[in-house]
Design a protein around this motif. Structure first.
Motif, PDB file in Angstrom:
ATOM      1  N   VAL A 199       0.839  -1.205   0.000  1.00  0.00           N
ATOM      2  CA  VAL A 199       0.000   0.000   0.000  1.00  0.00           C
ATOM      3  C   VAL A 199       0.871   1.251   0.000  1.00  0.00           C
TER       4      VAL A 199
ATOM      5  N   LEU B 196       1.223   4.106  -2.969  1.00  0.00           N
ATOM      6  CA  LEU B 196       0.947   5.519  -2.701  1.00  0.00           C
ATOM      7  C   LEU B 196       2.127   6.401  -3.100  1.00  0.00           C
TER       8      LEU B 196
ATOM      9  N   ALA C 200     -10.928   4.685  -5.289  1.00  0.00           N
ATOM     10  CA  ALA C 200     -10.058   3.568  -4.903  1.00  0.00           C
ATOM     11  C   ALA C 200     -10.867   2.342  -4.519  1.00  0.00           C
TER      12      ALA C 200
ATOM     13  N   LEU D   5      -9.338  -1.353  -4.475  1.00  0.00           N
ATOM     14  CA  LEU D   5      -8.212  -1.062  -3.581  1.00  0.00           C
ATOM     15  C   LEU D   5      -8.712  -0.307  -2.346  1.00  0.00           C
TER      16      LEU D   5
ATOM     17  N   GLU E  24      -7.902  -0.719   0.636  1.00  0.00           N
ATOM     18  CA  GLU E  24      -6.816  -0.495   1.593  1.00  0.00           C
ATOM     19  C   GLU E  24      -6.106   0.835   1.362  1.00  0.00           C
ATOM     20  N   VAL E  25      -6.183   1.348   0.155  1.00  0.00           N
ATOM     21  CA  VAL E  25      -5.490   2.592  -0.186  1.00  0.00           C
ATOM     22  C   VAL E  25      -6.300   3.822   0.218  1.00  0.00           C
ATOM     23  N   SER E  26      -7.612   3.703   0.188  1.00  0.00           N
ATOM     24  CA  SER E  26      -8.487   4.872   0.335  1.00  0.00           C
ATOM     25  C   SER E  26      -8.279   5.672   1.616  1.00  0.00           C
TER      26      SER E  26
ATOM     27  N   TYR F 168      -5.677   6.551   3.099  1.00  0.00           N
ATOM     28  CA  TYR F 168      -4.444   7.341   3.088  1.00  0.00           C
ATOM     29  C   TYR F 168      -4.429   8.422   2.012  1.00  0.00           C
TER      30      TYR F 168
ATOM     31  N   SER G  78       0.229  -1.966 -10.239  1.00  0.00           N
ATOM     32  CA  SER G  78      -1.216  -2.202 -10.274  1.00  0.00           C
ATOM     33  C   SER G  78      -1.539  -3.529 -10.943  1.00  0.00           C
TER      34      SER G  78
END
Length: 523
Positions: free
Chosen positions: A77, A81, A142, A147, A149-151, A153, A270
């Motif tokens: 992750v 980012l 996201a 994804l 898990e990314v949102s 941050y 990705s």
């Protein structure tokens, strides 16, 4: 940290004035003038290389800290980012820094403050708008892309953007004002602050991904304030809307080239995440970060090579300097990559931690991909500069993305992350072939096709040997002995294949004695 796109991310006309004007003294008339000009130029080029390389080196140095403090999924992750943030930086700056330089070239050095003020505020407003957009629309997008898990941050990434883009623009203004050590102080200082904050927040306080992003935001915020304070007020105080619009329009082609360059690692990660998941993708991401050592070497090669070409005769350079330089430096980089693949692999698990014990299997092909990518981009960028064909960079980088979208999923289907790494190698080879065709037909540079093929064969042999040694447990003495034998065999293949000939060395000696760099001081 201050992320500076690689040398080939923009048209190399961007770099000409800062190199042309490095020598402030009037033309010398003594017999020592060419040597003095070369010494000054080499010293300044080395200073710029230190500034540019430090921003990437800190990422490599912080890698073991991330891998020991974060779980594999968390590291994936964070890596995603950081890679996306590098692409965002290119987009929000819109190539305005290059456009400002072109404006000053056309109207004289006194026009630089007029252009820089409009460019500065264009970047500030663009980065603020991008920050609001990412903070609000980024998390649901996201989640929709699979994804989630990314949102959480993305608001932090959005907060980094205004500070980072402002800092990068101010650092380039230091270059354009011939403040060599001002540029170096900003880049190296930012990298140092990122390291200090990351150690404090991630290692000592255990803030994880949040700590890494907060460190990046804090370092860029502090250094951007310092960078603005160091600039004369006239360079940022009088913006004009019409001029800002014109700068943005002129900067779009440079943004396209830089965006394609920065999109490549993001697309690769990705695709691996989509095929393998977050935890396995951490192996690919960590191995690719380690392979950055090769990218640092190719960037330094480009920074050292570029000053020699400014003011040089194009026809002579095409026929002698470019092919010979590529063969010589390519051979040096290949030998270094061979040593990195064979002798660094056994120590990677100790360097990265137990969760990344499978990185040595993925590392060799990614080193090869990094080497091809660096030589392709730097070499084609030089050719594009000489013939004023910057669009060739976009064609080569775009073809690499197209090959990647096909090759990485195909490789991952066959052999997981290792197959994905070899898919990346295949995409780089395809892009290199496109580059060679373009160079030989449109730029009319006789690139060393046979030597390129031999280098690839040798590197594949070394990577295969390293993979076999990693999969075959044996005692340390026997393992090291076989690695030395593989290195000696690969070196013998390079010598027998005459990658570098005695004629090349003779031409290189004549190039070194030439006075082409002295014309930079006279320009």
């Amino acid at each position: 940290m201050l992320v500076v796109p690689p040398l080939s991310a923009y048209s190399l006309q961007d770099h000409r004035p800062c190199l042309v004007r490095l020598t402030r003294n009037p033309p010398m008339t003594s017999t020592n003038a060419p040597r003095a000009r070369r010494s000054s130029l080499i010293g300044h080029a080395a200073a710029y290389a230190v500034g540019l390389v430090s921003t990437r080196a800190v990422t490599l140095l912080l890698l073991p800290l991330y891998t020991h403090a974060l779980a594999p999924a968390e590291y994936t992750v964070l890596d995603l980012l950081l890679t996306g943030n590098a692409l965002l930086l290119v987009v929000v700056t819109m190539g305005v820094d290059s456009a400002v330089l072109m404006f000053a070239m056309a109207r004289g050095e006194r026009a630089l403050p007029l252009a820089s003020a409009s460019g500065f505020w264009a970047i500030v407003w663009a980065s603020l708008c991008a920050a609001v957009l990412i903070a609000t629309a980024g998390p649901p997008v996201a989640v929709a892309m699979g994804l989630p898990e990314v949102s959480p941050y993305l608001p932090l990434v959005a907060a980094i953007s205004p500070f980072q883009s402002t800092l990068m623009f101010c650092a380039h203004l230091q270059r354009y004002r011939r403040q060599v050590w001002g540029f170096v102080a900003l880049t190296v200082g930012t990298a140092g602050l990122v390291g200090v904050f990351t150690v404090s927040l991630v290692t000592l306080l255990g803030w994880g991904v949040v700590g890494a992003l907060v460190s990046l935001a804090a370092a860029n915020a502090l250094m951007s304030g310092l960078a603005i304070a160091c600039l004369p007020r006239r360079m940022i105080a009088v913006p004009r809307r019409r001029r800002a619009f014109k700068l943005v329009m002129k900067g779009v082609p440079f943004m396209t080239a830089g965006g394609l360059t920065m999109a490549s690692p993001l697309v690769a990660r990705s695709l691996v995440i989509a095929m393998e998941g977050l935890a396995p993708a951490a192996i690919f991401a960590a191995a690719d970060r380690l392979a950055m050592a090769v990218k640092l070497a190719t960037s330094a090669f480009g920074m050292a090579w570029m000053p020699r070409l400014l003011g040089a005769d194009i026809k002579t350079t095409r026929l002698t300097e470019i092919p010979v330089t590529v063969r010589l430096f390519g051979a040096v980089l290949v030998v270094g990559s061979m040593g990195l693949i064979l002798f660094a692999s056994p120590f990677i698990p100790l360097f990265l931690g137990r969760h990344f014990a499978d990185v040595p299997a993925t590392f060799p092909p990614l080193v090869i991909a990094a080497l091809i990518s660096g030589l392709r981009r730097e070499g084609l960028a030089v050719g594009a500069y000489l013939t004023e064909h910057p669009s060739l960079l976009n064609i080569s980088n775009g073809s690499q993305l197209a090959f990647m979208i096909v090759c990485i999923p195909a490789g991952a289907t066959v052999q997981g992350t290792v197959g994905a790494a070899w898919g990346l190698v295949a995409s780089e080879v395809g892009a290199a072939i496109v580059m060679l065709v373009l160079a030989n037909r449109q730029i009319r540079i006789d690139w060393p096709l046979r030597q390129f093929g031999l280098m690839m064969i040798v590197l594949i042999f070394v990577a295969t040997a390293a993979a076999w040694l990693h999969a075959s447990p044996m005692d340390a003495v026997q393992d090291m002995g076989l690695r030395c034998l593989a290195f000696a065999c690969a070196l013998a293949l390079l010598v027998v294949g005459r990658v570098v000939t005695a004629q090349d060395l003779a031409v290189w000696r004549r190039i070194r004695k030439s006075h082409a760099p002295s014309r930079v001081g006279d320009a």
